[in-house]
Design a protein around this motif. Structure first.
Motif, PDB file in Angstrom:
ATOM      1  N   ALA A   1       7.573   9.397   0.087  1.00 22.10           N
ATOM      2  CA  ALA A   1       8.733  10.149  -0.417  1.00 22.10           C
ATOM      3  C   ALA A   1       8.273  11.224  -1.401  1.00 22.10           C
ATOM      4  O   ALA A   1       8.728  12.374  -1.347  1.00 22.10           O
ATOM      5  N   VAL A   2       7.346  10.845  -2.272  1.00 20.01           N
ATOM      6  CA  VAL A   2       6.841  11.813  -3.262  1.00 20.01           C
ATOM      7  C   VAL A   2       6.092  12.934  -2.543  1.00 20.01           C
ATOM      8  O   VAL A   2       6.273  14.126  -2.847  1.00 20.01           O
TER       9      VAL A   2
ATOM     10  N   GLY B   1       0.811  -1.213   0.000  1.00 15.59           N
ATOM     11  CA  GLY B   1       0.000   0.000   0.000  1.00 15.59           C
ATOM     12  C   GLY B   1       0.847   1.266   0.000  1.00 15.59           C
ATOM     13  O   GLY B   1       0.324   2.365  -0.148  1.00 15.59           O
ATOM     14  N   ARG B   2       2.145   1.126   0.140  1.00 13.69           N
ATOM     15  CA  ARG B   2       2.986   2.322   0.286  1.00 13.69           C
ATOM     16  C   ARG B   2       3.602   2.799  -1.026  1.00 13.69           C
ATOM     17  O   ARG B   2       4.295   3.800  -1.060  1.00 13.69           O
ATOM     18  N   PHE B   3       3.363   2.031  -2.101  1.00 11.98           N
ATOM     19  CA  PHE B   3       3.941   2.423  -3.398  1.00 11.98           C
ATOM     20  C   PHE B   3       2.865   2.926  -4.370  1.00 11.98           C
ATOM     21  O   PHE B   3       1.747   2.409  -4.385  1.00 11.98           O
ATOM     22  N   TYR B   4       3.233   3.894  -5.178  1.00 12.16           N
ATOM     23  CA  TYR B   4       2.392   4.284  -6.313  1.00 12.16           C
ATOM     24  C   TYR B   4       2.569   3.277  -7.444  1.00 12.16           C
ATOM     25  O   TYR B   4       3.682   2.760  -7.657  1.00 12.16           O
TER      26      TYR B   4
ATOM     27  N   ASN C   1      12.780   6.102   6.486  1.00 14.70           N
ATOM     28  CA  ASN C   1      11.688   5.709   7.400  1.00 14.70           C
ATOM     29  C   ASN C   1      11.074   4.385   6.944  1.00 14.70           C
ATOM     30  O   ASN C   1      10.775   3.508   7.761  1.00 14.70           O
ATOM     31  N   TYR C   2      10.884   4.265   5.643  1.00 18.04           N
ATOM     32  CA  TYR C   2      10.278   3.045   5.089  1.00 18.04           C
ATOM     33  C   TYR C   2      11.169   1.821   5.371  1.00 18.04           C
ATOM     34  O   TYR C   2      10.699   0.775   5.836  1.00 18.04           O
ATOM     35  N   ILE C   3      12.463   1.968   5.108  1.00 17.90           N
ATOM     36  CA  ILE C   3      13.386   0.835   5.354  1.00 17.90           C
ATOM     37  C   ILE C   3      13.375   0.477   6.847  1.00 17.90           C
ATOM     38  O   ILE C   3      13.358  -0.700   7.224  1.00 17.90           O
ATOM     39  N   CYS C   4      13.356   1.525   7.697  1.00 15.86           N
ATOM     40  CA  CYS C   4      13.326   1.275   9.150  1.00 15.86           C
ATOM     41  C   CYS C   4      12.021   0.602   9.562  1.00 15.86           C
ATOM     42  O   CYS C   4      12.014  -0.219  10.489  1.00 15.86           O
ATOM     43  N   ASP C   5      10.926   0.929   8.900  1.00 16.22           N
ATOM     44  CA  ASP C   5       9.656   0.261   9.239  1.00 16.22           C
ATOM     45  C   ASP C   5       9.764  -1.243   8.961  1.00 16.22           C
ATOM     46  O   ASP C   5       9.270  -2.057   9.729  1.00 16.22           O
TER      47      ASP C   5
END
Ligand SMILES: Cc1ncc(COP(=O)(O)O)c(C=O)c1O
Length: 429
Positions: free
Chosen positions: A48-49, A19-22, A283-287
């Motif tokens: 990020a966008v 759900g986090r990617f376009y 943040n995404y990688i850390c999640d």
């Protein structure tokens, strides 16, 4: 970390990430699509966008002292800190430029200018940004250009092919972390160690643009002098490249506003929105890291996250090659060849390099497109590919480059489509 080829992300994590990617499952026109062209520019994280868009709207100059300016400065500082944490750059400088290529040219010409009339060692599978920079710098500063040969079977550069070119006159060695055409990954720590045993003064420059989204980077541990990355290949946007420079090269004479510190590599004012976008990538990688590790230390979470991204991608790669109960793997499909297989599952990034018996690579790309799968043909007609393909003895390949957020089902869809395409091609022959 031990690697098992069935180690896909658990379903709840996979769902969260997707759900986090376009545009993961459809293109900009709303048409269903599998985007297997991530080596050309990866799927973008929404966060990020959005962060980049938000900060692009601010008119304020960060070099002022009012509240918004201070906030923006914090964004730049946090982004810079995140670049350092991602690379584990505990010392040295961080450089920015519009492209990763421009950074390579800046770094390589700066180092080459510091000691003329030696030799520069590059490899036959370098991206043109580093290869051409070495050629340019060799001509400008009277260096001999030496090119390490590739092993066509693995699509990589054996360490011995680099070492045999190094002597006391070697100013610089430029070596790619992961090939964006063959997918071969080099063990940079081992390469750097052996290069320095032959000549400790040699500067080691690493192109990590392809490797960065797929595994852990650690410039401190690898003991290298320079390394570049491009956020648009690692879930972010185009328009910026970042590089690390070690203390021993950061203060070499280089393009710099002269009032700034001798190791400053930002020429002009930085763009806050780029840094905001990079922090969201981290943040995404850390999640992902937090799913597996309770630590609050950001570098620990980055390492954990990247290790699991790598593991997921190895599981995807293994299923592509060997198949499963649901679909036959590429290895067992007659009419298609998967190259560099010898290196697959050992030091191989999630890139498949395919050729077909009864179809040209561009025909195959078209056929995949008709089945809503985007892949890309690397052909020797392109200056980005020609030298590299020649070095590995091929004229063209179909490059298939998915990402960790793809699923088992996506792999199976690709394998089933491949089977359909192959049967159509054998009928028309
Ligand atoms: C391995 C590698 N290095 C460097 C680059 C250069 O990136 P850019 O064109 O953004 O400067 C690319 C881009 O495709 C790449 O794949």
């Amino acid at each position: 970390m031990s690697e098992r080829h069935t180690d896909f992300f658990p379903a709840d994590l996979q769902n969260q990430l997707n759900g986090r990617f376009y545009f993961l499952n459809h293109d900009v026109y709303g048409i269903q699509r599998l985007f297997f062209e991530n080596a050309g520019g990866s799927l973008r994280l929404k966060s990020a966008v959005e962060a980049q868009t938000r900060y692009s709207a601010f008119p304020d100059c960060p070099e002022r002292n009012h509240d918004v300016a201070l906030d923006i400065r914090n964004v730049i500082d946090k982004g810079t800190e995140d670049i350092r944490l991602f690379l584990n750059a505990q010392s040295g400088s961080i450089a920015t430029s519009l492209t990763a290529s421009k950074l390579m040219f800046e770094i390589i010409t700066t180092v080459a200018a510091s000691k003329p009339e030696g030799n520069l060692v590059t490899t036959a599978i370098e991206h043109p940004s580093s290869y051409d920079a070495c050629q340019f710098a060799a001509e400008q500063y009277q260096h001999e250009l030496r090119v390490a040969a590739a092993d066509p079977v693995s699509g990589s550069i054996p360490l011995s092919n680099i070492l045999e070119l190094i002597d006391e006159q070697t100013v610089l060695v430029s070596v790619i972390l992961t090939s964006n055409i063959t997918g071969a990954m080099h063990d940079i720590k081992e390469y750097a160690k052996k290069i320095k045993e032959k000549n400790p003064d040699t500067v080691i420059v690493v192109d990590a643009v392809q490797g960065a989204p797929h595994g852990v980077i650690d410039v401190e541990d690898w003991e290298i002098d320079a390394l570049n990355i491009a956020p648009y290949k690692m879930f972010g946007n185009r328009g910026i490249g970042y590089a690390y420079l070690s203390d021993r090269i950061a203060s070499l004479p280089h393009h710099r506003l002269l009032a700034t510190a001798s190791d400053n590599w930002h020429v002009g004012s930085p763009t806050p929105s780029h840094f905001a976008g990079f922090t969201e990538i981290i943040n995404y990688i850390c999640d992902i890291g937090s799913y597996y590790n309770a630590s609050k230390d950001r570098r620990t979470l980055i390492v954990e996250g990247m290790e699991h991204i790598h593991q997921q991608e190895q599981a995807i790669l293994h299923r592509f090659i060997n198949g499963s109960a649901e679909a036959t793997g590429i290895k067992n499909l007659p009419g298609v060849t998967i190259h560099f297989e010898q290196a697959n599952n050992i030091n191989q990034d999630l890139i498949l390099a395919l050729t077909f018996d009864n179809m040209s690579c561009s025909e195959a790309v078209k056929k995949y497109g008709e089945h809503n799968i985007l892949v890309y043909a690397r052909e020797s007609t392109s200056h980005y590919s020609k030298r590299i393909l020649e070095a590995i003895g091929l004229d063209a390949i179909v490059r298939v480059s998915p990402l960790h957020c793809h699923t088992k089902q996506d792999v199976d869809t690709f394998l089933q489509v491949t089977q359909t395409i192959l049967s159509e091609a054998s009928i028309t022959v």
